[in-house]
Structure formats: C-alpha cells, structure tokens
Motif scaffolding. Structure first.
Motif, PDB file in Angstrom:
ATOM      1  N   GLY A 269      -7.517  16.474  -1.798  1.00  0.00           N
ATOM      2  CA  GLY A 269      -7.679  15.310  -0.940  1.00  0.00           C
ATOM      3  C   GLY A 269      -6.370  14.626  -0.585  1.00  0.00           C
ATOM      4  O   GLY A 269      -6.348  13.703   0.243  1.00  0.00           O
ATOM      5  N   GLU A 323     -11.047  27.090   7.895  1.00  0.00           N
ATOM      6  CA  GLU A 323     -12.116  27.662   7.095  1.00  0.00           C
ATOM      7  C   GLU A 323     -13.455  27.622   7.831  1.00  0.00           C
ATOM      8  O   GLU A 323     -13.540  27.165   8.971  1.00  0.00           O
ATOM      9  N   SER A 325     -15.944  25.826   6.952  1.00  0.00           N
ATOM     10  CA  SER A 325     -16.478  24.469   6.882  1.00  0.00           C
ATOM     11  C   SER A 325     -15.331  23.469   6.867  1.00  0.00           C
ATOM     12  O   SER A 325     -14.289  23.710   6.247  1.00  0.00           O
ATOM     13  N   ASN A 326     -15.525  22.339   7.529  1.00  0.00           N
ATOM     14  CA  ASN A 326     -14.530  21.271   7.533  1.00  0.00           C
ATOM     15  C   ASN A 326     -14.737  20.315   6.367  1.00  0.00           C
ATOM     16  O   ASN A 326     -14.003  19.343   6.226  1.00  0.00           O
ATOM     17  N   ASP A 327     -15.741  20.595   5.537  1.00  0.00           N
ATOM     18  CA  ASP A 327     -16.044  19.780   4.372  1.00  0.00           C
ATOM     19  C   ASP A 327     -15.127  20.211   3.225  1.00  0.00           C
ATOM     20  O   ASP A 327     -15.190  21.349   2.756  1.00  0.00           O
ATOM     21  N   LEU A 328     -14.294  19.299   2.767  1.00  0.00           N
ATOM     22  CA  LEU A 328     -13.330  19.625   1.718  1.00  0.00           C
ATOM     23  C   LEU A 328     -14.019  20.046   0.424  1.00  0.00           C
ATOM     24  O   LEU A 328     -13.480  20.858  -0.338  1.00  0.00           O
ATOM     25  N   LYS A 329     -15.228  19.525   0.178  1.00  0.00           N
ATOM     26  CA  LYS A 329     -15.955  19.912  -1.034  1.00  0.00           C
ATOM     27  C   LYS A 329     -16.371  21.383  -0.981  1.00  0.00           C
ATOM     28  O   LYS A 329     -16.517  22.026  -2.012  1.00  0.00           O
ATOM     29  N   VAL A 330     -16.574  21.899   0.230  1.00  0.00           N
ATOM     30  CA  VAL A 330     -16.956  23.296   0.402  1.00  0.00           C
ATOM     31  C   VAL A 330     -15.735  24.200   0.465  1.00  0.00           C
ATOM     32  O   VAL A 330     -15.665  25.225  -0.216  1.00  0.00           O
ATOM     33  N   SER A 331     -14.758  23.824   1.286  1.00  0.00           N
ATOM     34  CA  SER A 331     -13.609  24.702   1.549  1.00  0.00           C
ATOM     35  C   SER A 331     -12.466  24.510   0.557  1.00  0.00           C
ATOM     36  O   SER A 331     -11.672  25.429   0.349  1.00  0.00           O
ATOM     37  N   VAL A 353     -11.709  24.202  11.328  1.00  0.00           N
ATOM     38  CA  VAL A 353     -12.684  25.288  11.266  1.00  0.00           C
ATOM     39  C   VAL A 353     -12.230  26.424  12.171  1.00  0.00           C
ATOM     40  O   VAL A 353     -11.698  26.192  13.266  1.00  0.00           O
TER      41      VAL A 353
END
Length: 416
Positions: A269, A323, A325-331, A353
C-alpha cells in the motif's frame, strides 16, 4: 423393541470408528507411490496431443519438486503436494494448477487455469520414464527447416507477422517465433517426412504447432492451437534476412513529452513515485510487466540478477505491474510471490489492469502495445529508449544480442 445404547459405549464406539477412518485415510496417503525422475506429460489440445517434459523429485513425505521441460528450459513449478491419491501441481503466478490421480505408472487428471471470465480445463496425463516428445516413425525427414522464416498467422479477420527461427538436427526440432511484442518461448518437437510438430507448456501458454513443408523445403503451411479454444493457420517462407520492426521504435512518447511520471502503490500500500529521492540523478529502468506474463518472467530472470550486480553503479529498476485486478488485496499477493520467486530487489507497484484501459495509467505513452515494455531513463530524467517485447533464451542468438545491446546501452547511460 428399540435398543438403547449406553452413552459411554456409544462414545467408545464413535472413537473407534473415527480412529479406524483416520487409519484408513493415513494408510491411503502413505501407500500412494509416485515415481520420481523424468515423465512425459500430455495435455489434450483440440489439435491433438500437446506433450512436454516433467522432472519430479521428492522433497518430503508429501511434497515434490516439479520442473517443466521444454527443449533446454527447466521451469520450476511451485511445490507439488501429494494428497491421498492425487498430485497437485500449483502454478500460482498464472492462477493455474494440474491435479492428477496417481495410478499404476500413470498420472491422469486435469490442467485448469483461471482466465479473465472463465476457467480453462483440459485433460492431462503423464507416463514415467518416457523421454521422447512426439512419437516418431521410421520415416526420415524429407527437408530441414533450420534457419529464419517470414511467418504470417491469419484468422477470420486479421493477419499478424512473425519471424520463425528453427534448428533441426535429424528428426529433432527446436525453435521459436519472434513477434513485435515478444516470443513464443521454448518450442520443442520433431519432424518426419514433410511434416513436423512443436509444443510448449509453461503453466500459462499451452501451444501446439503443426506444419507441412513444400517439396523444395522453402515454404511451410501450418496450424496453431492455443489453450482450449485458440486456433489460427499460418504460413512461412524461407528468408534468412527475415526481420521485425525495430523493437525500440514500436512504443513511443506522445508529442510534447520527454519523460514519464507516476505514483502507484506497492503490495503493502506504500506509494511508489518517480519523484522519490531514490530515483533522482540515476539511470532508471522502468519495467512494464504482469505476474501473469511468461515473457515478463523471462525478462525478470535477466533483470533481477543484473540489478543485484549493478545497483551500486547509480541505476534503479522499478516495475509497474498491470494485473488482472486493480484491487490491491487481490493483486498485491501475486506481485509479492513474483518478487520472491525471482529475487526481485527493486520496487514493483500495481499500475493498473492489463486490458484496453492500461494506457490510461501512463498517459504520456501513445499506447502500451505489449508486455513487457522497458523504458530507459537517463540521469536527467529524460526517456532515451522504449523497448517493446522481449526475446527470451528460447530464441538463442536473439536473446544474446538483446543482452549485449542492453549492457552497452546502460553502460553508456551510466557513463554520461
């Protein structure tokens, strides 16, 4: 009359039953034997058998180390786990896995991969001790396709150009296809009569090529299957001067720009910015990549050790990951796994993405045209070169030429 079982007796009976089940389960786990050594793996492609090599060795009672073999490549997979009667070979960077039942001298199961909107599932099998790739007959090859070829892949509505580079030694055949955005990695196969077959599997790419040579040996017509649905025809003409457009002119800055700028989060983050002090007055190499991209992994295999060796010379590398996904929790975890696997000691940030919106993340570029794309920036912050694609080790001398050119150019920038 209904029989009543005393509570104590019932508890004892249940304990014995559970113990018996656990014993049978443990016996099933420990009694399963998986042969180690060389295996011939096969994925069932719409075009037929798509073979590749496997090297399996034991780490402990239930864990195995697996390498996928394509020509001279030995590609390390994540630790494989033997659970009961099934072998699980994960390829986490590519959201893929092989799960196969361990039978008598055979593995049978599936290869699965999560794509953008569906799950690819293809039959898999493997036999131990088999060293050939494609089964051959006694028919000797009628032609030798060693050399360079102008190649055209065509489908229903489009045609793309490539350069084929092949090396044939008797019936054995290796090579690759070079495109403006990267190569088709290590291909291996065989030839017989006037036909040949080539294949590769790396956890993400599932490629099968078939070709037929003309009597004079200077033309090829062929078919290409990718994954469980991709299909294109191709043709090739022998041309030792075959070449692609200059990889340093394929991706450009927009008019009015001489540098780039960005601020993106790393997997924890924390924001990574081109304006950070660590990049000031240094040569900076920006690597546009994705953890899902095997060509990017080939480039990272070169850049990671190069950076360790040269980081004290006033050079920095920063990776910008695009990646699924643009979700940091996923990527974020995928980027971390990539960094750990390849020993990347430089920063990598989630930039966006890998779809049609990718170029919006770096609006100073005309367009991100391929992965990887590598941007060379001098000590004054000016973009000096943008290199699209990567010719990996599977391309032989073309990889050697890239390494030589990369070294000479970065040395020049460092000396300024």
């Amino acid at each position: 009359m209904k029989q009543i079982i005393p509570t104590f007796c019932l508890a004892v009976w249940m304990a014995l039953l559970i113990s018996s089940c656990q014993t049978r389960q443990n016996d099933q786990t420990t009694s399963t034997e998986l042969k180690t050594g060389t295996w011939r793996g096969v994925i069932k492609s719409p075009g037929g058998e798509l073979p590749f090599g496997l090297d399996i060795s034991k780490k402990d009672d239930s864990t195995y180390q697996v390498y996928v073999i394509n020509s001279t490549e030995r590609l390390k997979m994540d630790d494989a786990i033997l659970r009961n009667d099934s072998l699980h070979i994960p390829m986490r960077l590519f959201d893929a896995e092989i799960i196969a039942h361990v039978g008598d001298s055979v593995l049978t199961g599936y290869y699965t991969k999560q794509s953008s909107n569906r799950i690819v599932k293809m039959d898999f099998s493997a036999q131990p001790g088999v060293t050939y790739r494609f089964a051959t007959t006694s028919e000797a090859p009628k032609t030798n396709i060693t050399g360079k070829w102008d190649v055209y892949f065509y489908g229903d509505s489009d045609t793309s150009q490539a350069v084929g580079v092949f090396n044939q030694n008797g019936a054995e055949l290796t090579g690759s296809f070079l495109t403006p955005t990267g190569d088709y990695r290590y291909l291996a196969g065989s030839a017989q009569g006037n036909t040949f077959q080539l294949s590769t599997f790396d956890g993400s790419h599932v490629y099968l090529f078939k070709g037929t040579t003309a009597d004079k040996g200077n033309e090829i017509t062929g078919e290409f299957w990718s994954g469980d649905r991709g299909y294109r025809k191709w043709k090739a003409i022998k041309n030792e001067k075959a070449a692609l457009p200059d990889a340093n002119t394929y991706t450009l800055l927009k008019k009015g720009y001489s540098t780039i700028d960005f601020t993106f989060p790393d997997p924890t983050g924390k924001n990574i910015s081109f304006q950070d002090p660590k990049y000031k007055n240094k040569v900076v190499i920006v690597q546009i990549l994705g953890s899902w991209c095997p060509n990017c992994m080939d480039e990272t295999n070169f850049l990671a050790p190069w950076y360790k060796k040269n980081k004290d010379r006033g050079v920095e590398i920063v990776g910008l990951a695009f990646e699924k996904s643009n979700d940091l929790k996923v990527s974020g975890p995928k980027i971390e796994r990539m960094k750990q696997r390849f020993g990347m000691e430089y920063d990598v940030a989630l930039a966006g993405v890998n779809d049609s919106t990718a170029s919006k993340s770096l609006p100073m570029l005309e367009k991100i045209k391929g992965y990887p794309t590598t941007i060379f920036i001098d000590k004054k912050g000016k973009v000096r070169r943008i290199h699209t694609g990567f010719n990996g080790p599977g391309t032989g001398k073309y990889y050697d030429e890239f390494v030589e050119d990369f070294t000479l150019f970065t040395d020049k920038l460092l000396a300024e």
